[in-house]
Design a protein around this motif. Sequence first.
Motif, PDB file in Angstrom:
ATOM      1  N   GLY A  31       4.449 -12.580  -9.346  1.00 13.19           N
ATOM      2  CA  GLY A  31       3.609 -11.814  -8.383  1.00 13.19           C
ATOM      3  C   GLY A  31       4.365 -10.466  -8.459  1.00 13.19           C
ATOM      4  N   ARG A  32       4.275  -9.460  -7.707  1.00 16.88           N
ATOM      5  CA  ARG A  32       5.255  -8.310  -7.655  1.00 16.88           C
ATOM      6  C   ARG A  32       5.614  -7.892  -6.359  1.00 16.88           C
ATOM      7  NH1 ARG A  32       2.591  -5.752  -5.254  1.00 16.88           N
ATOM      8  NH2 ARG A  32       0.300  -4.549  -5.082  1.00 16.88           N
ATOM      9  N   VAL A  33       6.393  -6.911  -6.550  1.00 12.98           N
ATOM     10  CA  VAL A  33       6.656  -5.700  -5.205  1.00 12.98           C
ATOM     11  C   VAL A  33       6.284  -4.470  -6.001  1.00 12.98           C
ATOM     12  CG1 VAL A  33       7.906  -7.088  -3.454  1.00 12.98           C
ATOM     13  CG2 VAL A  33       9.248  -5.749  -5.550  1.00 12.98           C
ATOM     14  N   ASN A  34       5.949  -3.439  -5.246  1.00 16.48           N
ATOM     15  CA  ASN A  34       5.865  -2.068  -6.012  1.00 16.48           C
ATOM     16  C   ASN A  34       6.949  -1.387  -4.972  1.00 16.48           C
ATOM     17  OD1 ASN A  34       5.355   0.200  -7.296  1.00 16.48           O
ATOM     18  ND2 ASN A  34       3.733   0.566  -6.171  1.00 16.48           N
ATOM     19  N   LEU A  35       8.046  -1.041  -5.838  1.00 18.83           N
ATOM     20  CA  LEU A  35       9.247  -0.185  -5.124  1.00 18.83           C
ATOM     21  C   LEU A  35       8.625   1.156  -4.717  1.00 18.83           C
ATOM     22  CD1 LEU A  35      12.199  -1.307  -7.538  1.00 18.83           C
ATOM     23  CD2 LEU A  35      11.430  -2.149  -5.227  1.00 18.83           C
ATOM     24  N   THR A  40      -0.929   5.433  -6.433  1.00 15.91           N
ATOM     25  CA  THR A  40      -1.064   6.444  -7.540  1.00 15.91           C
ATOM     26  C   THR A  40      -1.667   5.855  -8.774  1.00 15.91           C
ATOM     27  OG1 THR A  40       1.106   5.615  -7.873  1.00 15.91           O
ATOM     28  CG2 THR A  40       0.798   7.636  -6.700  1.00 15.91           C
ATOM     29  N   ASP A  41      -1.754   4.615  -8.876  1.00 16.22           N
ATOM     30  CA  ASP A  41      -2.020   4.063 -10.212  1.00 16.22           C
ATOM     31  C   ASP A  41      -3.842   4.548 -10.841  1.00 16.22           C
ATOM     32  OD1 ASP A  41      -3.365   2.001  -8.483  1.00 16.22           O
ATOM     33  OD2 ASP A  41      -2.777   0.550  -9.708  1.00 16.22           O
ATOM     34  N   TYR A  42      -4.222   4.469  -9.597  1.00 14.31           N
ATOM     35  CA  TYR A  42      -5.985   4.880  -9.959  1.00 14.31           C
ATOM     36  C   TYR A  42      -6.016   6.544  -9.799  1.00 14.31           C
ATOM     37  CZ  TYR A  42      -5.995   4.427  -4.766  1.00 14.31           C
ATOM     38  OH  TYR A  42      -5.638   4.720  -3.543  1.00 14.31           O
ATOM     39  N   ASN A  43      -4.979   6.965  -9.726  1.00  9.22           N
ATOM     40  CA  ASN A  43      -4.931   8.619  -9.923  1.00  9.22           C
ATOM     41  C   ASN A  43      -4.230   8.991 -11.007  1.00  9.22           C
ATOM     42  OD1 ASN A  43      -6.433   9.471  -7.505  1.00  9.22           O
ATOM     43  ND2 ASN A  43      -4.989   8.417  -6.364  1.00  9.22           N
ATOM     44  N   CYS A 174      -9.844  -2.013  -7.889  1.00  3.64           N
ATOM     45  CA  CYS A 174      -8.048  -1.888  -7.981  1.00  3.64           C
ATOM     46  C   CYS A 174      -7.808  -0.931  -9.300  1.00  3.64           C
ATOM     47  CB  CYS A 174      -7.764  -3.065  -8.066  1.00  3.64           C
ATOM     48  SG  CYS A 174      -8.103  -4.125  -9.590  1.00  3.64           S
ATOM     49  N   GLY A 175      -6.753  -0.336  -9.187  1.00  3.89           N
ATOM     50  CA  GLY A 175      -5.976   0.126 -10.535  1.00  3.89           C
ATOM     51  C   GLY A 175      -5.402  -1.192 -11.277  1.00  3.89           C
ATOM     52  N   PHE A 176      -4.433  -0.773 -12.325  1.00  8.14           N
ATOM     53  CA  PHE A 176      -3.997  -1.897 -13.058  1.00  8.14           C
ATOM     54  C   PHE A 176      -2.569  -1.975 -13.110  1.00  8.14           C
ATOM     55  CE2 PHE A 176      -4.534   1.757 -16.292  1.00  8.14           C
ATOM     56  CZ  PHE A 176      -3.341   2.295 -16.482  1.00  8.14           C
ATOM     57  N   MET A 177      -1.963  -1.353 -12.019  1.00  5.88           N
ATOM     58  CA  MET A 177      -0.485  -1.612 -11.756  1.00  5.88           C
ATOM     59  C   MET A 177      -0.346  -3.154 -11.706  1.00  5.88           C
ATOM     60  SD  MET A 177       2.008  -0.724  -8.574  1.00  5.88           S
ATOM     61  CE  MET A 177       0.953  -1.155  -7.210  1.00  5.88           C
ATOM     62  N   ASP A 178      -0.983  -4.035 -10.785  1.00  4.44           N
ATOM     63  CA  ASP A 178      -0.481  -5.167 -10.681  1.00  4.44           C
ATOM     64  C   ASP A 178      -0.665  -6.198 -11.690  1.00  4.44           C
ATOM     65  OD1 ASP A 178      -0.448  -4.185  -8.085  1.00  4.44           O
ATOM     66  OD2 ASP A 178      -2.399  -5.398  -7.365  1.00  4.44           O
ATOM     67  N   GLN A 179      -1.662  -5.992 -12.502  1.00 10.88           N
ATOM     68  CA  GLN A 179      -1.921  -6.776 -13.760  1.00 10.88           C
ATOM     69  C   GLN A 179      -0.718  -6.234 -15.002  1.00 10.88           C
ATOM     70  OE1 GLN A 179      -4.192  -5.033 -12.342  1.00 10.88           O
ATOM     71  NE2 GLN A 179      -5.758  -6.630 -11.634  1.00 10.88           N
ATOM     72  N   ALA A 226     -11.516  -0.232   2.876  1.00 16.43           N
ATOM     73  CA  ALA A 226     -10.835   0.964   3.086  1.00 16.43           C
ATOM     74  C   ALA A 226     -10.192   1.399   1.877  1.00 16.43           C
ATOM     75  CB  ALA A 226      -9.717   0.371   4.051  1.00 16.43           C
ATOM     76  N   TYR A 227      -9.763   0.168   0.899  1.00 15.41           N
ATOM     77  CA  TYR A 227      -8.951   0.892  -0.486  1.00 15.41           C
ATOM     78  C   TYR A 227     -10.130   1.224  -1.181  1.00 15.41           C
ATOM     79  CZ  TYR A 227      -6.705  -0.068  -4.782  1.00 15.41           C
ATOM     80  OH  TYR A 227      -6.026   0.182  -6.148  1.00 15.41           O
ATOM     81  N   ASN A 228     -11.576   0.913  -1.261  1.00 20.76           N
ATOM     82  CA  ASN A 228     -12.520   1.559  -2.103  1.00 20.76           C
ATOM     83  C   ASN A 228     -12.966   2.933  -1.481  1.00 20.76           C
ATOM     84  OD1 ASN A 228     -12.391  -0.991  -3.786  1.00 20.76           O
ATOM     85  ND2 ASN A 228     -14.137  -1.798  -2.979  1.00 20.76           N
ATOM     86  N   GLY A 341       2.422  -2.227  -1.786  1.00 21.43           N
ATOM     87  CA  GLY A 341       1.161  -2.626  -2.092  1.00 21.43           C
ATOM     88  C   GLY A 341      -0.020  -1.715  -1.454  1.00 21.43           C
ATOM     89  N   GLY A 342      -1.200  -2.414  -1.318  1.00 23.71           N
ATOM     90  CA  GLY A 342      -2.109  -1.717  -0.838  1.00 23.71           C
ATOM     91  C   GLY A 342      -2.128  -1.257   0.599  1.00 23.71           C
ATOM     92  N   GLY A 343      -1.538  -2.094   1.328  1.00 27.31           N
ATOM     93  CA  GLY A 343      -1.278  -1.611   2.931  1.00 27.31           C
ATOM     94  C   GLY A 343      -2.449  -2.487   3.839  1.00 27.31           C
TER      95      GLY A 343
HETATM   96  C1  GLA Z   1      -3.327  -2.807  -4.729  1.00 28.51           C
HETATM   97  C2  GLA Z   1      -4.160  -2.507  -6.177  1.00 28.51           C
HETATM   98  C3  GLA Z   1      -3.273  -1.899  -7.055  1.00 28.51           C
HETATM   99  C4  GLA Z   1      -2.700  -0.346  -6.527  1.00 28.51           C
HETATM  100  C5  GLA Z   1      -1.954  -0.761  -5.018  1.00 28.51           C
HETATM  101  C6  GLA Z   1      -1.540   0.346  -4.279  1.00 28.51           C
HETATM  102  O1  GLA Z   1      -2.440  -3.553  -5.050  1.00 28.51           O
HETATM  103  O2  GLA Z   1      -4.350  -3.797  -6.829  1.00 28.51           O
HETATM  104  O3  GLA Z   1      -4.069  -1.200  -8.186  1.00 28.51           O
HETATM  105  O4  GLA Z   1      -3.680   0.508  -6.198  1.00 28.51           O
HETATM  106  O5  GLA Z   1      -2.810  -1.546  -4.363  1.00 28.51           O
HETATM  107  O6  GLA Z   1      -0.713   1.148  -4.785  1.00 28.51           O
END
Ligand code: GLA
Length: 391
Positions: A31-35, A40-43, A174-179, A226-228, A341-343
Amino acid sequence: MSTAPISREDAAAGFRGAFGGAPDLVARAPGRVNLIGEHTDYNDGLVLPAAVSLATFAAGRRLPAPVLRLASREFPGVVEVPLAARRPRGDWTDYVTGTARAMAARGLAVAGAELWFASEIPPGAGLSSSAALEIAAGLGLLRLAGDARPLPALSWDLILAGQAGEREWVGANCGFMDQASAVLARAGAALLLDCRSRETEYIPLPAEAVLAVCHTGVRHELATSAYNQRRRECEAAVAGLAAHLPGLRSLRDVNPEMLERYGGEIDPVVARRARHVVTENARVPAACAALRTGDWPRLRAVFAASHASLRDDYEVSCPELDAMVEAAAAAPGFLAGRMTGGGFGGCTVNLVAADLAPAFAAAVTADYQARMHRRARVFLLATAGSATIEP
Ligand code: GLA
């Protein structure tokens, strides 16, 4: 669901219980945390995730038939899905089947298999349990199908297959940050990833700090829709601003001056979403600089600005996340913190002085309980390396 450590032997035993006999392999994805660098990943922007010492395991065995037989410690039963399935089932197996389909569509080897899963990552916590499931499954399936290329040679195929599986089969855009974090992570460092060029740089985390991840215990039902919707608002911002900035392709190309000048010409909500993305992209290099020099006051200010922007401009925080951030800021050993993360629930990420981490955890738990009448869970986590096949 338990975060207790899972060993290769545990995974093999779980596999035996579900399918009989021994697995050919056990794959593991973190898993991950985003610091920082949120939404921003999908932008086409910048992100700074770190893989953590909570992972998902996939014990697998190849089958001669083109089917997936899927079982999980977390869900009852064995689900059988043809590799050529035409529609998602609407359950956890869609992350696996979606990834397998997307792998095949990208020309990667996929064979029928029995897979048994178990995860240390709490679901719905914003710690990327979905991406860990996709990448553990994807890496396991690749190896079972005989693709022995080293991970760096197939990183982006695997990352993009996991993301495509989730977008096309699960419906989370989703974007691809997590993968990317699960595939490219290195222990001891955060991954600075440019989501446009896909360039990476590893930012060492100062040894005097540990990651304290504070789980609010809430997950808002609206998270996916809400994410979409946020994604669509970002697209609307690009379309609106492009009327004044010809050739504009994404919010990555927008700087604060442009937004100042033309933001008034577009829908005010959409303009606020854009302001979050534009300012967040600028905060990522600022945070990296602060981490490199151990400038904690600077990092604290940058993280606080990110949280405020997510709360006020992007509107993806919630009262529980805000309370958790405030509780952490008042706790001993706190260096910097924000939602991650997404919130809409899930966790905050904090850097905490290592020697004060237990006191930090106790203080945050008590303070959060007093503020929200809810139990917080505080995970003191080490960083982790990328997905592997367990030896
Ligand atoms: C989720 C998505 C990610 C990213 C984050 C927000 O984790 O899967 O791609 O957009 O939200 O930063």
